[in-house]
Structures are given as C-alpha cells and as structure tokens.
Motif scaffolding. Structure first.
Motif, PDB file in Angstrom:
ATOM      1  N   ASN A 185      40.144  68.452  33.858  1.00  0.00           N
ATOM      2  CA  ASN A 185      40.655  67.345  34.758  1.00  0.00           C
ATOM      3  C   ASN A 185      40.912  68.122  36.031  1.00  0.00           C
ATOM      4  N   PHE A 186      40.886  69.338  36.313  1.00  0.00           N
ATOM      5  CA  PHE A 186      41.241  70.006  37.357  1.00  0.00           C
ATOM      6  C   PHE A 186      40.946  69.360  38.666  1.00  0.00           C
ATOM      7  N   PHE A 187      39.669  69.084  39.061  1.00  0.00           N
ATOM      8  CA  PHE A 187      39.228  68.496  40.395  1.00  0.00           C
ATOM      9  C   PHE A 187      39.794  67.114  40.674  1.00  0.00           C
ATOM     10  N   GLU A 188      39.989  66.202  39.496  1.00  0.00           N
ATOM     11  CA  GLU A 188      40.483  65.067  39.745  1.00  0.00           C
ATOM     12  C   GLU A 188      42.129  65.170  40.032  1.00  0.00           C
ATOM     13  N   LEU A 189      42.816  65.773  39.315  1.00  0.00           N
ATOM     14  CA  LEU A 189      44.352  65.926  39.252  1.00  0.00           C
ATOM     15  C   LEU A 189      44.559  66.784  40.641  1.00  0.00           C
ATOM     16  N   HIS A 190      43.836  67.740  41.063  1.00  0.00           N
ATOM     17  CA  HIS A 190      44.297  68.467  42.025  1.00  0.00           C
ATOM     18  C   HIS A 190      44.106  67.719  43.170  1.00  0.00           C
ATOM     19  N   ARG A 191      43.286  66.691  43.347  1.00  0.00           N
ATOM     20  CA  ARG A 191      42.834  65.992  44.653  1.00  0.00           C
ATOM     21  C   ARG A 191      44.098  64.914  44.500  1.00  0.00           C
ATOM     22  N   LYS A 192      44.456  64.366  43.351  1.00  0.00           N
ATOM     23  CA  LYS A 192      45.542  63.402  43.279  1.00  0.00           C
ATOM     24  C   LYS A 192      46.617  63.784  43.520  1.00  0.00           C
ATOM     25  N   PHE A 193      47.202  64.966  43.009  1.00  0.00           N
ATOM     26  CA  PHE A 193      48.640  65.580  43.291  1.00  0.00           C
ATOM     27  C   PHE A 193      48.510  65.753  44.757  1.00  0.00           C
ATOM     28  N   GLU A 194      47.466  66.289  45.538  1.00  0.00           N
ATOM     29  CA  GLU A 194      47.783  66.464  47.017  1.00  0.00           C
ATOM     30  C   GLU A 194      47.885  65.172  47.490  1.00  0.00           C
ATOM     31  N   LYS A 195      47.253  64.177  47.240  1.00  0.00           N
ATOM     32  CA  LYS A 195      47.418  62.669  47.801  1.00  0.00           C
ATOM     33  C   LYS A 195      48.829  62.504  47.673  1.00  0.00           C
ATOM     34  N   MET A 196      49.245  62.658  46.584  1.00  0.00           N
ATOM     35  CA  MET A 196      50.710  62.164  46.166  1.00  0.00           C
ATOM     36  C   MET A 196      51.714  63.102  47.067  1.00  0.00           C
ATOM     37  N   TYR A 197      51.637  64.293  47.185  1.00  0.00           N
ATOM     38  CA  TYR A 197      52.423  64.857  47.961  1.00  0.00           C
ATOM     39  C   TYR A 197      52.418  64.873  49.368  1.00  0.00           C
ATOM     40  N   ASN A 198      51.200  64.623  50.094  1.00  0.00           N
ATOM     41  CA  ASN A 198      50.988  64.142  51.358  1.00  0.00           C
ATOM     42  C   ASN A 198      51.584  62.851  51.624  1.00  0.00           C
ATOM     43  N   ASP A 199      51.546  62.076  50.663  1.00  0.00           N
ATOM     44  CA  ASP A 199      52.235  60.812  50.697  1.00  0.00           C
ATOM     45  C   ASP A 199      53.905  60.863  50.873  1.00  0.00           C
ATOM     46  N   THR A 200      54.299  61.535  49.795  1.00  0.00           N
ATOM     47  CA  THR A 200      55.630  61.947  49.658  1.00  0.00           C
ATOM     48  C   THR A 200      56.216  62.652  50.920  1.00  0.00           C
ATOM     49  N   LYS A 201      55.421  63.557  51.681  1.00  0.00           N
ATOM     50  CA  LYS A 201      56.063  64.122  52.727  1.00  0.00           C
ATOM     51  C   LYS A 201      56.256  63.157  53.911  1.00  0.00           C
ATOM     52  N   ILE A 202      55.294  62.205  53.849  1.00  0.00           N
ATOM     53  CA  ILE A 202      55.557  61.126  54.943  1.00  0.00           C
ATOM     54  C   ILE A 202      56.806  60.198  54.725  1.00  0.00           C
ATOM     55  N   LYS A 203      57.070  60.247  53.411  1.00  0.00           N
ATOM     56  CA  LYS A 203      58.356  59.205  52.818  1.00  0.00           C
ATOM     57  C   LYS A 203      59.683  59.932  53.232  1.00  0.00           C
ATOM     58  N   ILE A 204      59.469  61.343  52.902  1.00  0.00           N
ATOM     59  CA  ILE A 204      60.697  62.097  53.228  1.00  0.00           C
ATOM     60  C   ILE A 204      61.044  62.141  54.859  1.00  0.00           C
ATOM     61  N   ASP A 205      60.182  62.118  55.702  1.00  0.00           N
ATOM     62  CA  ASP A 205      60.499  61.866  57.202  1.00  0.00           C
ATOM     63  C   ASP A 205      60.963  60.589  57.599  1.00  0.00           C
ATOM     64  N   GLU A 206      60.346  59.632  56.843  1.00  0.00           N
ATOM     65  CA  GLU A 206      60.871  58.118  57.136  1.00  0.00           C
ATOM     66  C   GLU A 206      61.938  57.829  56.511  1.00  0.00           C
ATOM     67  N   VAL A 207      62.498  58.630  55.297  1.00  0.00           N
ATOM     68  CA  VAL A 207      63.759  58.132  54.990  1.00  0.00           C
ATOM     69  C   VAL A 207      64.762  59.124  55.747  1.00  0.00           C
ATOM     70  N   ALA A 208      64.590  60.265  56.254  1.00  0.00           N
ATOM     71  CA  ALA A 208      65.523  60.875  57.054  1.00  0.00           C
ATOM     72  C   ALA A 208      65.461  60.093  58.374  1.00  0.00           C
ATOM     73  N   GLU A 209      64.652  59.722  58.956  1.00  0.00           N
ATOM     74  CA  GLU A 209      64.537  58.929  60.087  1.00  0.00           C
ATOM     75  C   GLU A 209      65.411  57.538  60.270  1.00  0.00           C
ATOM     76  N   ARG A 210      65.331  57.050  58.862  1.00  0.00           N
ATOM     77  CA  ARG A 210      65.990  55.761  58.708  1.00  0.00           C
ATOM     78  C   ARG A 210      67.660  56.206  58.620  1.00  0.00           C
ATOM     79  N   ILE A 211      67.994  57.259  58.110  1.00  0.00           N
ATOM     80  CA  ILE A 211      69.222  57.816  58.051  1.00  0.00           C
ATOM     81  C   ILE A 211      69.747  57.944  59.477  1.00  0.00           C
ATOM     82  N   ILE A 212      69.131  58.501  60.329  1.00  0.00           N
ATOM     83  CA  ILE A 212      69.242  58.681  61.585  1.00  0.00           C
ATOM     84  C   ILE A 212      69.506  57.643  62.420  1.00  0.00           C
ATOM     85  N   THR A 213      68.580  56.729  62.269  1.00  0.00           N
ATOM     86  CA  THR A 213      68.467  55.039  62.790  1.00  0.00           C
ATOM     87  C   THR A 213      69.980  54.485  62.357  1.00  0.00           C
TER      88      THR A 213
END
Length: 166
Positions: free
Chosen positions: A43-71
C-alpha cells in the motif's frame, strides 16, 4: 477588541482551547510526515500520497488556527517543546505496518475531534461565530477522512451494516 462582536472576558477560554488544538495539530502533522516517509509494503503508493495530502491539509489548518488566535488579539504558542507538552497526541515510531499507522491516525482523530468540540463549546459560550465557522468545517472534514481511513482498514469480507433508517 472592538472590531469583533465577542466580549473580551469570553475570549481567553477560546484561545486556551485553540492553543491546545494548535499543539495537537503540530504533533499530528509531524506524525503524518513520519508515516509518509516510512510507509512500506503493497500500500506504499496509496498511503504515501494519502499521508502527504493529509499533512498538507494539516499545515493549512495550523496556520489558520494560529491566525484565528491572533485575530482574537492573543499570541499563539509557537515552541515545539510547548506543543509536545500540552498535546494529547503523542509522537510515534516509524516502525509500524500500514494498518497500524492507519489505526494510530484514527485514534489521533478521536483526540482531535474531542479538542475541536472543546473549542466549539467555548466559542458557543462567547457567541464567537468566526471560530465556530472555522472549527465546524474542520470537524466535518476530519469525520470524512476518518470514515475513509476506517473503510480502508476493513477487509471486503467484513460484515456490512445493511440496515436502513426510514
């Protein structure tokens, strides 16, 4: 905080829960990177892509949460040691099978959903619609990803629930 319709005395509990969420997301993000780098097997190819998609989404959420705190007129926590100290999500070894990795992530999703609900609770008390809107979308997205990971982890011969709600 005259540009928001939230009373100042009600903001601190929201910010406290958002900071815990920020810590949870940081540790979760690193765990996703760890699993992305270290996945092996059929399942390397499938999960490698899925985990990348998930961490890229999480990176955006990290920024949005931090910016909400600043707001909300506070500073987000930003030290790795603080994240590790207050997060309920814990670091993981890279030495897991694909199914074990998915199971671990599903357990982390339970923790994230609990924290997201704590944020919603505090935001509801303060009538903080901006935070409610942001976090509500995160809950919906995480529930869907959790459903998909759970479905992936099942064997096709597993018993299906064939009942319908009328």
């Amino acid at each position: 905080m005259n540009y928001l319709n939230v009373k100042n005395d009600r903001v601190l509990p929201i910010v406290s829960e958002l900071n815990v969420l920020l810590a949870d997301y940081h540790v979760y993000y690193q765990k996703l990177r760890n699993f992305h780098w270290n996945i092996l097997g059929k399942n390397f190819f499938e999960l490698h892509r899925k985990f990348e998609k998930m961490y890229n989404d999480t990176k955006i959420k990290i920024d949005e949460v931090a910016e909400r705190i600043i707001t909300l007129k506070y500073h987000p926590i930003s030290k790795l040691s603080d994240y590790i100290e207050i997060s309920r999500i814990k670091e993981s070894s890279p030495l897991f099978t694909d199914k074990e990795m998915v199971t671990i992530l599903i357990e982390d999703h339970k923790i994230l959903l609990e924290q997201l609900n704590k944020v919603i609770e505090k935001a509801n008390e303060a009538k903080d619609e901006g935070t409610i809107d942001l976090i509500g979308a995160y809950i919906r997205e995480l529930e869907k990803v959790t459903w998909m990971l759970n479905a992936w982890s099942k064997d096709t011969k597993d018993e299906l629930n064939t009942s319908f709600v009328k």
